[in-house]
Design an enzyme around this catalytic site. Sequence first.
Site, PDB file in Angstrom:
ATOM      1  N   TYR A 129     -11.385  -0.564   9.652  1.00  0.00           N
ATOM      2  CA  TYR A 129     -12.628  -0.165   8.964  1.00  0.00           C
ATOM      3  C   TYR A 129     -12.896  -1.002   7.719  1.00  0.00           C
ATOM      4  O   TYR A 129     -13.846  -0.767   7.007  1.00  0.00           O
ATOM      5  CB  TYR A 129     -12.617   1.333   8.617  1.00  0.00           C
ATOM      6  CG  TYR A 129     -11.360   1.853   7.932  1.00  0.00           C
ATOM      7  CD1 TYR A 129     -11.142   1.628   6.584  1.00  0.00           C
ATOM      8  CD2 TYR A 129     -10.413   2.565   8.649  1.00  0.00           C
ATOM      9  CE1 TYR A 129      -9.994   2.094   5.972  1.00  0.00           C
ATOM     10  CE2 TYR A 129      -9.262   3.042   8.050  1.00  0.00           C
ATOM     11  CZ  TYR A 129      -9.056   2.802   6.703  1.00  0.00           C
ATOM     12  OH  TYR A 129      -7.921   3.264   6.100  1.00  0.00           O
ATOM     13  N   LYS A 130     -12.044  -1.989   7.465  1.00  0.00           N
ATOM     14  CA  LYS A 130     -12.260  -2.867   6.307  1.00  0.00           C
ATOM     15  C   LYS A 130     -13.063  -4.087   6.766  1.00  0.00           C
ATOM     16  O   LYS A 130     -14.231  -3.937   7.099  1.00  0.00           O
ATOM     17  CB  LYS A 130     -10.910  -3.203   5.700  1.00  0.00           C
ATOM     18  CG  LYS A 130     -10.264  -1.928   5.134  1.00  0.00           C
ATOM     19  CD  LYS A 130      -8.822  -2.068   4.750  1.00  0.00           C
ATOM     20  CE  LYS A 130      -8.348  -0.711   4.215  1.00  0.00           C
ATOM     21  NZ  LYS A 130      -6.900  -0.634   4.094  1.00  0.00           N
TER      22      LYS A 130
ATOM     23  N   PHE B  17       0.864  -1.182   0.000  1.00  0.00           N
ATOM     24  CA  PHE B  17       0.000   0.000   0.000  1.00  0.00           C
ATOM     25  C   PHE B  17       0.905   1.239   0.000  1.00  0.00           C
ATOM     26  O   PHE B  17       1.815   1.331   0.829  1.00  0.00           O
ATOM     27  CB  PHE B  17      -0.860  -0.049   1.262  1.00  0.00           C
ATOM     28  CG  PHE B  17      -2.023   0.897   1.246  1.00  0.00           C
ATOM     29  CD1 PHE B  17      -3.077   0.705   0.371  1.00  0.00           C
ATOM     30  CD2 PHE B  17      -2.069   1.968   2.116  1.00  0.00           C
ATOM     31  CE1 PHE B  17      -4.160   1.574   0.376  1.00  0.00           C
ATOM     32  CE2 PHE B  17      -3.151   2.835   2.124  1.00  0.00           C
ATOM     33  CZ  PHE B  17      -4.201   2.635   1.247  1.00  0.00           C
TER      34      PHE B  17
ATOM     35  N   ARG C 190     -11.735  -4.194  -8.103  1.00  0.00           N
ATOM     36  CA  ARG C 190     -11.647  -5.076  -6.938  1.00  0.00           C
ATOM     37  C   ARG C 190     -13.048  -5.451  -6.488  1.00  0.00           C
ATOM     38  O   ARG C 190     -13.897  -4.582  -6.313  1.00  0.00           O
ATOM     39  CB  ARG C 190     -10.936  -4.370  -5.774  1.00  0.00           C
ATOM     40  CG  ARG C 190      -9.465  -4.193  -5.959  1.00  0.00           C
ATOM     41  CD  ARG C 190      -8.807  -3.815  -4.649  1.00  0.00           C
ATOM     42  NE  ARG C 190      -9.527  -2.762  -3.928  1.00  0.00           N
ATOM     43  CZ  ARG C 190      -9.086  -2.227  -2.792  1.00  0.00           C
ATOM     44  NH1 ARG C 190      -7.966  -2.654  -2.237  1.00  0.00           N
ATOM     45  NH2 ARG C 190      -9.769  -1.273  -2.205  1.00  0.00           N
TER      46      ARG C 190
ATOM     47  N   ASP D 204       1.676  -5.652   7.816  1.00  0.00           N
ATOM     48  CA  ASP D 204       0.473  -4.827   7.756  1.00  0.00           C
ATOM     49  C   ASP D 204      -0.700  -5.766   7.453  1.00  0.00           C
ATOM     50  O   ASP D 204      -0.756  -6.370   6.380  1.00  0.00           O
ATOM     51  CB  ASP D 204       0.611  -3.747   6.676  1.00  0.00           C
ATOM     52  CG  ASP D 204      -0.556  -2.758   6.730  1.00  0.00           C
ATOM     53  OD1 ASP D 204      -1.669  -3.170   7.118  1.00  0.00           O
ATOM     54  OD2 ASP D 204      -0.353  -1.582   6.373  1.00  0.00           O
TER      55      ASP D 204
HETATM   56  C1  LIG Z   1      -6.208   0.514   4.212  1.00  0.00           C
HETATM   57  C2  LIG Z   1      -4.749   0.373   4.427  1.00  0.00           C
HETATM   58  C3  LIG Z   1      -4.073   1.323   5.173  1.00  0.00           C
HETATM   59  C4  LIG Z   1      -4.819   2.508   5.711  1.00  0.00           C
HETATM   60  O1  LIG Z   1      -4.027   3.379   6.382  1.00  0.00           O
HETATM   61  P1  LIG Z   1      -4.654   4.571   7.226  1.00  0.00           P
HETATM   62  O2  LIG Z   1      -3.465   5.243   7.726  1.00  0.00           O
HETATM   63  O3  LIG Z   1      -5.495   3.976   8.313  1.00  0.00           O
HETATM   64  O4  LIG Z   1      -5.449   5.415   6.291  1.00  0.00           O
HETATM   65  C5  LIG Z   1      -2.718   1.137   5.383  1.00  0.00           C
HETATM   66  N1  LIG Z   1      -2.068   0.070   4.896  1.00  0.00           N
HETATM   67  C6  LIG Z   1      -2.713  -0.870   4.158  1.00  0.00           C
HETATM   68  C7  LIG Z   1      -1.974  -2.055   3.644  1.00  0.00           C
HETATM   69  C8  LIG Z   1      -4.067  -0.729   3.903  1.00  0.00           C
HETATM   70  O5  LIG Z   1      -4.716  -1.630   3.182  1.00  0.00           O
END
Ligand SMILES: *Cc1c(COP(=O)(O)O)cnc(C)c1O
Length: 426
Positions: free
Chosen positions: A232-233, A128, A386, A207
Amino acid sequence: MSANHLLSHAIDLDNQDVLKAYRNLFVIKDPSLIYLDGNSLGRLPVKTIAHMNTTIQEQWGERLIRSWNEGWYQQSMRLGKKIAQIIGAHPEEVIVSDSTSVNLYKIAYGALKMMEGRSEIVSDDMNFPSDLYVLQGLIKQFGNRHTLRLHKSADGISADMTELVRIIKRKTALVSLSHVAFKSSYMYDMERVTELAHMQGALILWDLSHSVGAVPISLRKANADLAVGSTYKYLNGGPGSPAFLFVRKDLQEKMENPIQGWFGEKSPFEFNLHYRQSGGIRKFLTGTPPVVSISGLEPSLDMVLDAGIGAIREKSMAQSDYLITLADEWLFKQGFRLGSPEFSEKRGSHISIKHAEAYRICRALIDPEVGERVVIPDFREPNNIRLGITPLYTTFQEIYLAMEKLRLIMEEKIYERYPRTRDKVT
Ligand SMILES: *Cc1c(COP(=O)(O)O)cnc(C)c1O
């Protein structure tokens, strides 16, 4: 296989589904809306409304500041314990705080500081972007003494273990990877990669944003060092709900939090003028936690624990296989290709399909004027659609209907009606 047969198969699978009752525990105002974006923002559990209402009306409205001693102060740790059960950690190893990016910053900083003398950070080009930005920023902050080595995926879908073996070396301070890749859904073998890092004396940071609540995780079994993840996912904590972080018990004393604030201080209410770091996982807190947001997480965590991650994973694998069967029948001959690993053991709970016109196809999926249903997927540049599966509320029939709409859009080239210009949030 005929369409009728594929549909009756979906109906059978929904009837046999051991998790089917959970769908009723979510707010579903429009049953004809097919929501395949739970991997970006999970649906709202019905219980969350009353739960947050209690936090606001009773705890804030009536008990006022007394609520700090009646639960708020312990909330980050109490919910951390529940998340620990979902990710196979000990209860005192997880805390809820801040965003995933900020948590990553805090513990990656701690890791680099602990591993002073080692000059490389390993990640991959499927990670990400925010995670990579944090690591790039840390390198600057440490005075450009580290190099970020990215394992480049050959097909943009999977990682290559031999390549990873080659780039993780004695110079590696930290290996920082997404357990499940946000685009392709590729899932690393956590135990194997953790072992690879440890063989070279490096620390590993997972992560879990795209795997927590969707696949079984055991940080303890893998002997992982550090982890962060989003709530939140698949954990349905609501927009911007705070993330979590995990630091293995034996590392907690050795690691520093770079953002020293009063909530991570040994005894915040002594108001000591000199920071003394708290023991245990609490030292990774900084300021006052977002109490209202965190409270929105609890009903959903309870639901995931109640359903059991094993049952969730089993349904998710069956659903993603079913989705791919439909794509095989209808889409791959229309210019689509699979952007995820072929075998369910190698992926998380979403499926990426790729098409040069992916953006316009998504617009058509969302459009209520096309077909009989609105389908909400998400689009990821440059050509990924997705399709997120959340077994607690996604049904096999919904997958059928979503794929049927895709087939219609392709067969009748409906996507050609839409402009190529992107909206701000895609
Ligand atoms: C959704 C996601 C994030 C989100 O990061 P925030 O700082 O909470 O916005 C970070 N890393 C990964 C791999 C994600 O999928």
